[in-house]
Design a protein around this motif. Structure first.
Motif, PDB file in Angstrom:
ATOM      1  N   ASN A  68       6.735  -5.739   1.506  1.00  0.00           N
ATOM      2  CA  ASN A  68       6.718  -4.760   2.595  1.00  0.00           C
ATOM      3  C   ASN A  68       7.899  -4.945   3.539  1.00  0.00           C
ATOM      4  O   ASN A  68       7.943  -4.351   4.615  1.00  0.00           O
ATOM      5  CB  ASN A  68       5.400  -4.813   3.365  1.00  0.00           C
ATOM      6  CG  ASN A  68       5.146  -6.165   4.018  1.00  0.00           C
ATOM      7  OD1 ASN A  68       5.920  -7.108   3.850  1.00  0.00           O
ATOM      8  ND2 ASN A  68       4.069  -6.264   4.769  1.00  0.00           N
ATOM      9  N   ARG A 105       5.096  -9.774   3.420  1.00  0.00           N
ATOM     10  CA  ARG A 105       4.543 -10.212   2.147  1.00  0.00           C
ATOM     11  C   ARG A 105       5.507  -9.936   1.010  1.00  0.00           C
ATOM     12  O   ARG A 105       6.182  -8.899   0.969  1.00  0.00           O
ATOM     13  CB  ARG A 105       3.208  -9.510   1.897  1.00  0.00           C
ATOM     14  CG  ARG A 105       2.174  -9.794   2.967  1.00  0.00           C
ATOM     15  CD  ARG A 105       0.947  -8.937   2.809  1.00  0.00           C
ATOM     16  NE  ARG A 105       0.356  -9.100   1.492  1.00  0.00           N
ATOM     17  CZ  ARG A 105      -0.650  -8.360   1.056  1.00  0.00           C
ATOM     18  NH1 ARG A 105      -1.158  -7.401   1.795  1.00  0.00           N
ATOM     19  NH2 ARG A 105      -1.146  -8.569  -0.156  1.00  0.00           N
ATOM     20  N   SER A 137       2.815 -15.182  -4.787  1.00  0.00           N
ATOM     21  CA  SER A 137       2.661 -14.359  -3.590  1.00  0.00           C
ATOM     22  C   SER A 137       2.970 -15.196  -2.358  1.00  0.00           C
ATOM     23  O   SER A 137       2.565 -16.357  -2.257  1.00  0.00           O
ATOM     24  CB  SER A 137       1.234 -13.810  -3.490  1.00  0.00           C
ATOM     25  OG  SER A 137       0.911 -13.029  -4.621  1.00  0.00           O
ATOM     26  N   TRP A 396      -3.802  -6.166  -2.537  1.00  0.00           N
ATOM     27  CA  TRP A 396      -3.040  -4.952  -2.249  1.00  0.00           C
ATOM     28  C   TRP A 396      -3.673  -3.774  -2.974  1.00  0.00           C
ATOM     29  O   TRP A 396      -4.509  -3.947  -3.862  1.00  0.00           O
ATOM     30  CB  TRP A 396      -1.571  -5.093  -2.663  1.00  0.00           C
ATOM     31  CG  TRP A 396      -1.317  -5.492  -4.085  1.00  0.00           C
ATOM     32  CD1 TRP A 396      -1.079  -6.761  -4.534  1.00  0.00           C
ATOM     33  CD2 TRP A 396      -1.290  -4.652  -5.247  1.00  0.00           C
ATOM     34  NE1 TRP A 396      -0.902  -6.749  -5.902  1.00  0.00           N
ATOM     35  CE2 TRP A 396      -1.018  -5.467  -6.365  1.00  0.00           C
ATOM     36  CE3 TRP A 396      -1.455  -3.281  -5.443  1.00  0.00           C
ATOM     37  CZ2 TRP A 396      -0.918  -4.967  -7.653  1.00  0.00           C
ATOM     38  CZ3 TRP A 396      -1.356  -2.765  -6.733  1.00  0.00           C
ATOM     39  CH2 TRP A 396      -1.085  -3.619  -7.817  1.00  0.00           C
ATOM     40  N   GLU A 398      -2.839   0.548  -4.355  1.00  0.00           N
ATOM     41  CA  GLU A 398      -1.805   1.534  -4.652  1.00  0.00           C
ATOM     42  C   GLU A 398      -2.448   2.797  -5.209  1.00  0.00           C
ATOM     43  O   GLU A 398      -3.403   2.736  -5.979  1.00  0.00           O
ATOM     44  CB  GLU A 398      -0.820   0.965  -5.679  1.00  0.00           C
ATOM     45  CG  GLU A 398       0.258   1.950  -6.126  1.00  0.00           C
ATOM     46  CD  GLU A 398       1.084   1.418  -7.280  1.00  0.00           C
ATOM     47  OE1 GLU A 398       2.208   0.954  -7.022  1.00  0.00           O
ATOM     48  OE2 GLU A 398       0.597   1.457  -8.431  1.00  0.00           O
ATOM     49  N   SER A 420       1.592   2.525  -1.505  1.00  0.00           N
ATOM     50  CA  SER A 420       0.855   1.284  -1.628  1.00  0.00           C
ATOM     51  C   SER A 420       0.972   0.462  -0.354  1.00  0.00           C
ATOM     52  O   SER A 420       1.630   0.859   0.620  1.00  0.00           O
ATOM     53  CB  SER A 420       1.381   0.467  -2.813  1.00  0.00           C
ATOM     54  OG  SER A 420       2.616  -0.150  -2.497  1.00  0.00           O
ATOM     55  N   THR A 421       0.341  -0.699  -0.388  1.00  0.00           N
ATOM     56  CA  THR A 421       0.460  -1.669   0.699  1.00  0.00           C
ATOM     57  C   THR A 421       1.917  -2.005   0.974  1.00  0.00           C
ATOM     58  O   THR A 421       2.277  -2.347   2.110  1.00  0.00           O
ATOM     59  CB  THR A 421      -0.303  -2.954   0.322  1.00  0.00           C
ATOM     60  OG1 THR A 421      -1.667  -2.614   0.025  1.00  0.00           O
ATOM     61  CG2 THR A 421      -0.263  -3.978   1.433  1.00  0.00           C
ATOM     62  N   PHE A 422       2.773  -1.873  -0.031  1.00  0.00           N
ATOM     63  CA  PHE A 422       4.176  -2.254   0.083  1.00  0.00           C
ATOM     64  C   PHE A 422       5.093  -1.053   0.314  1.00  0.00           C
ATOM     65  O   PHE A 422       6.305  -1.175   0.193  1.00  0.00           O
ATOM     66  CB  PHE A 422       4.607  -3.006  -1.171  1.00  0.00           C
ATOM     67  CG  PHE A 422       3.772  -4.224  -1.445  1.00  0.00           C
ATOM     68  CD1 PHE A 422       3.964  -5.394  -0.727  1.00  0.00           C
ATOM     69  CD2 PHE A 422       2.761  -4.195  -2.397  1.00  0.00           C
ATOM     70  CE1 PHE A 422       3.190  -6.520  -0.961  1.00  0.00           C
ATOM     71  CE2 PHE A 422       1.980  -5.307  -2.633  1.00  0.00           C
ATOM     72  CZ  PHE A 422       2.192  -6.469  -1.914  1.00  0.00           C
TER      73      PHE A 422
END
Length: 476
Positions: A68, A105, A137, A396, A398, A420-422
Motif C-alpha cells: 500500500n 504493508r 509479509s 487482505w 480484493e 484491494s487493500t493495496f
C-alpha cells in the motif's frame, strides 16, 4: 542517537526469512478462462480443458509483490539523476510523512510448480502437483518512520510503533485433487496436500513506542521472535564472546554471527482445498473455494523476546572536553555512541528457547466468483472475483471485475480491473491452448508509470505469471 537503529536491527533479524517472494496461488486474471490449465489452483472444482503434463520447472511460475506504499515513498531524485532516501534533509518531513499510511504493508509472493499432471479418470478430473510456495509479509507502522525522520525535532512527543512485524512461510507442497460433476448444474472439487516445511519465521511487536520529554526519554518494546529453520544458529552475545556492558546482555541474540548450516526440512503438515461451481442460469455460473485450510508443525524452533521493562534515558552527564579525561568522563561523541548501543540492545531480542516445536496455521484464501456469458455473443464473458486472504494482521481482500473473450477454440484473453487493500490495479492474460500445448502469460498488477530512474510511481504492486504445458486427449 542514530534513529534508524531500531529499524536496522529489525531488518537484520528478518534476514533469516529467505528472500521470500507467495500469497497468490495462480493468476487471478485467468480465473474465468476455461482454457487456462491452472484454474484448479484457485478452485479445485474447476476442470482443465484437456489432460496435461507440465514442463518441469516452467509449467506455472507466479511471483510478485503487493504493497500500500510505493518505492517513490522512500526514494527521491537528488541532482544529476541520482537518488536519495527519505532521511536526506533535502526531503521535507511533510512530503515524506504525507505519503505514509498508518500501517505500511508489503507482501512478497512466489508459487513455482515443479511438476503438475492432470487427467480424466474415476468419473472426474484428477490433478497431481508438486510446488514450492513462499510468502513474506511486512508491516511497518507510520510512527517508526516519523521517529526516524523527525525524532526529537518533531512536535509529537510520543511515537507509537505497535504492529511492527514480519512473517515468512516457506514450504514444498504435494497435492492430490479430484473434481466431480454431481449433476448438470453442480460440480464440486477437493484437494489434499502434504506440506514439507522449509522455513518459518516471525517477529511481532505488540507494544512499542518512544516517548520524549524535556528531561527524560522512555523507550518501550514488547515483542517476540519465532524462527524454525533447520541448521539455523542464532548465538547470543555471551556465546560469541562479545564484550558486555552488563550481564543482562549475555542472552541478546548476536545477529552478526547468525549462520545457516545444512538447511533442510524443518516441519511437516497438511492442508485441504474445497471448491464448488453452480450453474444458476444458462449464462450465469457461480463459484466458491476455500484454499489452504491447514497447518505446519515446525521443529528446530528458536524463540526470543524483548525486555518488557521500559528503558529510560535522562540525558548526558559529565561531558569530557577531550578524549583523555582524568576523571574518566566521556566526550559527547562517545556518549552518543553508547546511547545508540543501549537502544540497539534494548530493542533486540533475548534468546529464550532453542530446539522447540511450534504449530502454525497457513493463511487461508476465500475465492467467490460469478461468470456471466453475454447473451448476444456467448464467446464474451464478464466475471467478478472476490478474494480474501485470512492471515491475521497480514490479511487482505480484493475485488476484480473482468472481461474475457474466446474468439477461437485455441486462444482466449482477458482484461480486468481490481480494487484491494493495496489499492487499484490493471490485469491481463493471453492464453494459447491448441491441441498439444498450453502457453499463458499475464499479470494481475501491471506497472503503468515509472520515474526517469525507473522507480514505480504509486503502490509497489506488480506480478508476473507464465507457464508452458503439454496437453493431450479430447477437449471437454
Amino acid at each position: 542517537m542514530k534513529r534508524n537503529n531500531i529499524l536496522a536491527y529489525f531488518i537484520a533479524a528478518a534476514g533469516i526469512f529467505f528472500c521470500g517472494t507467495a500469497s497468490a496461488q495462480a493468476l487471478h486474471s485467468g480465473y474465468f478462462l476455461e482454457g487456462y490449465t491452472y484454474r484448479h489452483l484457485m478452485n479445485p472444482a474447476f476442470e482443465p480443458e484437456r489432460n496435461y503434463v507440465s514442463i518441469p520447472g516452467i509449467g506455472n511460475i507466479n511471483m510478485g509483490t503487493q504493497s500500500n506504499v510505493g518505492l517513490n515513498t522512500f526514494l527521491y531524485p537528488y541532482g544529476n539523476g541520482k537518488l536519495t532516501t527519505f532521511m536526506n534533509s533535502a526531503v521535507s518531513s511533510d512530503e515524506f510523512l504525507g505519503k505514509l499510511k498508518d500501517n505500511n504493508r508489503i507482501n512478497m509472493n512466489m508459487n513455482l510448480t515443479l511438476l503438475s499432471v492432470g487427467f480424466r479418470a474415476w468419473g472426474g478430473f484428477n490433478t497431481f502437483d508438486v510446488s514450492l510456495r513462499s510468502s513474506t509479509s511486512l508491516n511497518l507502522p507510520r510512527g517508526l518512520f516519523e521517529f526516524m525522520k523527525v525524532g526529537m525535532d518533531g512536535t509529537n512527543p510520543v511515537y507509537e510503533m505497535d504492529g511492527l512485524g514480519i512473517s515468512s512461510n516457506n514450504y514444498a507442497e504435494i497435492a492430490l485433487g479430484h473434481s466431480h460433476q454431481i449433476n448438470e448444474r453442480l460440480r464440486i472439487g477437493a484437494k489434499v496436500k502434504a506440506l514439507l516445511g522449509l522455513g518459518n519465521a516471525s517477529i511481532k511487536m505488540t507494544d512499542m513506542k518512544v516517548q520524549m520529554a524535556e528531561n527524560q526519554w522512555m523507550v518501550q518494546a514488547n515483542g517476540e521472535l519465532n524462527a524454525s529453520v533447520k541448521g539455523l544458529t542464532l548465538p547470543t552475545k555471551g556465546e560469541s564472546g562479545k564484550t558486555l556492558n552488563n550481564p543482562s546482555e549475555a542472552t541478546l541474540i548476536d545477529w552478526g554471527n547468525m549462520d545457516i548450516d545444512s538447511p533442510g526440512l524443518s516441519g511437516y503438515g497438511m492442508a485441504v482445498d474445497l471448491g464448488a461451481t453452480y450453474k444458476l442460469l444458462d449464462n450465469l455460473t457461480l463459484s466458491a473455494a476455500l484454499l489452504d485450510l491447514g497447518f505446519i508443525s515446525w521443529s528446530n524452533t528458536i524463540k526470543g523476546a524483548t525486555s518488557n521493562e521500559p528503558w529510560l534515558f535522562d540525558g548526558f552527564h559529565n561531558i569530557a572536553m577531550g578524549s583523555d579525561d582524568p576523571n574518566g568522563d566521556k566526550p559527547l561523541e562517545d556518549q552518543l555512541e553508547d546511547l545508540g548501543k543501549d537502544v540497539e540492545n534494548y530493542a533486540s531480542f533475548h534468546r529464550t528457547e532453542t530446539g522447540g516445536k511450534a504449530t502454525k496455521m497457513l493463511g487461508a484464501t476465500l475465492n467467490i466468483g460469478a461468470d456471466y456469458a453475454f447473451p448476444l455473443y456467448d464467446k464474451l464473458h464478464f466475471g467478478f472475483l472476490s478474494s480474501t486472504r485470512i492471515n491475521g494482521p497480514y490479511s487482505w481482500s480484493e475485488g476484480r471485475l473482468s472481461a474475457n473473450v474466446s474468439p477461437v477454440k485455441w486462444f482466449d484473453a482477458g482484461v480486468n480491473y481490481g480494487l484491494s487493500t493495496f489499492g487499484s490495479s490493471f490485469g491481463w492474460i493471453l492464453n494459447f491452448h491448441p491441441c498439444g500445448f498450453n502457453f499463458f502469460v499475464g499479470m494481475d498488477h501491471t506497472l503503468t508509470k515509472v520515474t526517469p530512474q525507473y522507480i514505480p510511481v504509486g503502490n509497489a504492486n506488480t506480478n508476473v505469471s507464465l507457464g508452458f504445458n503439454i496437453t493431450f486427449g479430447k477437449r471437454k
